[in-house]
Design an enzyme around this catalytic site. Structure first.
Site, PDB file in Angstrom:
ATOM      1  N   HIS A 152       0.830  -1.203   0.000  1.00 55.70           N
ATOM      2  CA  HIS A 152       0.000   0.000   0.000  1.00 55.70           C
ATOM      3  C   HIS A 152       0.868   1.259   0.000  1.00 55.70           C
ATOM      4  O   HIS A 152       1.932   1.305   0.631  1.00 55.70           O
ATOM      5  CB  HIS A 152      -0.904   0.020   1.230  1.00 55.70           C
ATOM      6  CG  HIS A 152      -2.133  -0.824   1.090  1.00 55.70           C
ATOM      7  ND1 HIS A 152      -3.007  -0.706   0.030  1.00 55.70           N
ATOM      8  CD2 HIS A 152      -2.644  -1.810   1.891  1.00 55.70           C
ATOM      9  CE1 HIS A 152      -4.002  -1.570   0.176  1.00 55.70           C
ATOM     10  NE2 HIS A 152      -3.807  -2.258   1.295  1.00 55.70           N
ATOM     11  N   CYS A 212       0.117   2.582  -4.788  1.00 54.36           N
ATOM     12  CA  CYS A 212      -0.621   3.795  -5.100  1.00 54.36           C
ATOM     13  C   CYS A 212       0.209   5.036  -4.762  1.00 54.36           C
ATOM     14  O   CYS A 212       1.083   4.995  -3.896  1.00 54.36           O
ATOM     15  CB  CYS A 212      -1.921   3.844  -4.304  1.00 54.36           C
ATOM     16  SG  CYS A 212      -3.068   2.492  -4.623  1.00 54.36           S
TER      17      CYS A 212
END
Length: 290
Positions: free
Chosen positions: A130, A186
């Site tokens: 993440h 991301c």
């Protein structure tokens, strides 16, 4: 392209690229002429740090990050002469606490990766997990946000910012050291805070402040037309921030984050984008053309 049996550039066939130039290189059209970097000849030591986090049992659990690390490890060994004993692999499926991708272990491994690095060494960093953003506190981000990665224990100890990763893995590198970094996460477009961003055609991209400010103004108009007064206020703040602060932030990044080392970063998304799953051959394609 280096062979498996050698750390140097070799010409095994007519398609093999020539060795990189040994003279100092400028960053390209649009970059300050006073800054230069030195290519690595890739004849020295090779080290790799590979991090894959699936966040088992947590909200936002992922499925392919550990597999990414396994594939990348095999790829480096089979094609680029890296050795398993010169790799640190952190994944959250391992039993050894020192091999868990905790914040402490990740920071320790980052220091290990660049420790005693010398000219013509080849360092490799891969992160799959993440990513996100947090408010920029030192004024070097054009959009006002630092990029971050999330260790497996981020809910207890927090994230790791791009400023910290740059300070640990880029700033200590001397001229002629190669660092190749891949962020499959991301909001990772500038996750290493490298001040020069290139298009796929090799053209140096400069911040288009007028365009960005114009987009902010369109956001103001759109929010107003929909009766969203809070959106109007937020978009006005963003409009003035991009119109007045972006150029100063870019100049600060160039002055403080330019490295004489041979540093290349590939990302899975822009700073303002989220990622989606890509097959491993997509990454190998980009590795072959660097």
């Amino acid at each position: 392209m280096p062979s498996v049996d050698s750390n140097s550039y070799v010409h095994e066939n007519a398609q093999a690229p020539p060795p990189p130039p040994q003279a100092p290189q400028h960053f390209g059209f649009g970059a300050p002429q006073g800054y230069a970097f030195q290519y690595s000849q890739c004849t020295g030591r090779r080290k790799a740090l590979l991090i894959g986090i699936n966040y088992f049992g947590q909200r936002g659990q992922l499925r392919g990050c550990i597999n990414d690390v396994r594939n990348m490890s095999s790829y480096l060994v089979e094609n680029f002469g890296y050795k398993r004993e010169d790799m640190v692999i952190l994944t959250d499926d391992q039993q050894n606490p020192m091999s868990q991708p905790t914040k402490q272990n990740i920071l320790r491994a980052m220091h290990w990766l660049v420790k005693e690095a010398r000219s013509n060494d080849s360092l490799f960093f891969h992160y799959s997990g993440h990513g996100g953003q947090t408010k920029d506190l030192d004024g070097d981000e054009e959009d006002g946000f630092d990029e971050v990665i999330y260790p497996v224990d981020f809910r207890q100890v927090g994230h790791i910012t791009d400023d910290e990763m740059h300070r640990i893995m880029v700033r200590p590198l001397q001229s002629g050291v190669r660092l190749t970094a891949i962020f499959d996460s991301c909001h990772s477009g500038t996750a290493l805070d490298l001040p020069y961003i290139y298009s796929t055609q090799g053209i140096l991209k400069e911040p288009n402040l007028a365009k960005e400010a114009g987009q902010g103004l369109l956001g103001v108009i759109s929010a107003y037309s929909q009766g969203d007064l809070s959106g109007v206020a937020n978009n006005i703040m963003g409009f003035f921030k991009k119109a007045t602060g972006g150029e100063d932030a870019h100049a600060r990044a160039v002055a403080t984050k330019t490295s004489p080392a041979d540093v290349i970063m590939l990302s899975g998304s822009k700073d303002d984008q989220t990622s989606f799953v890509l097959p491993f051959p997509y990454l190998t394609y980009y590795l072959h053309i660097t």
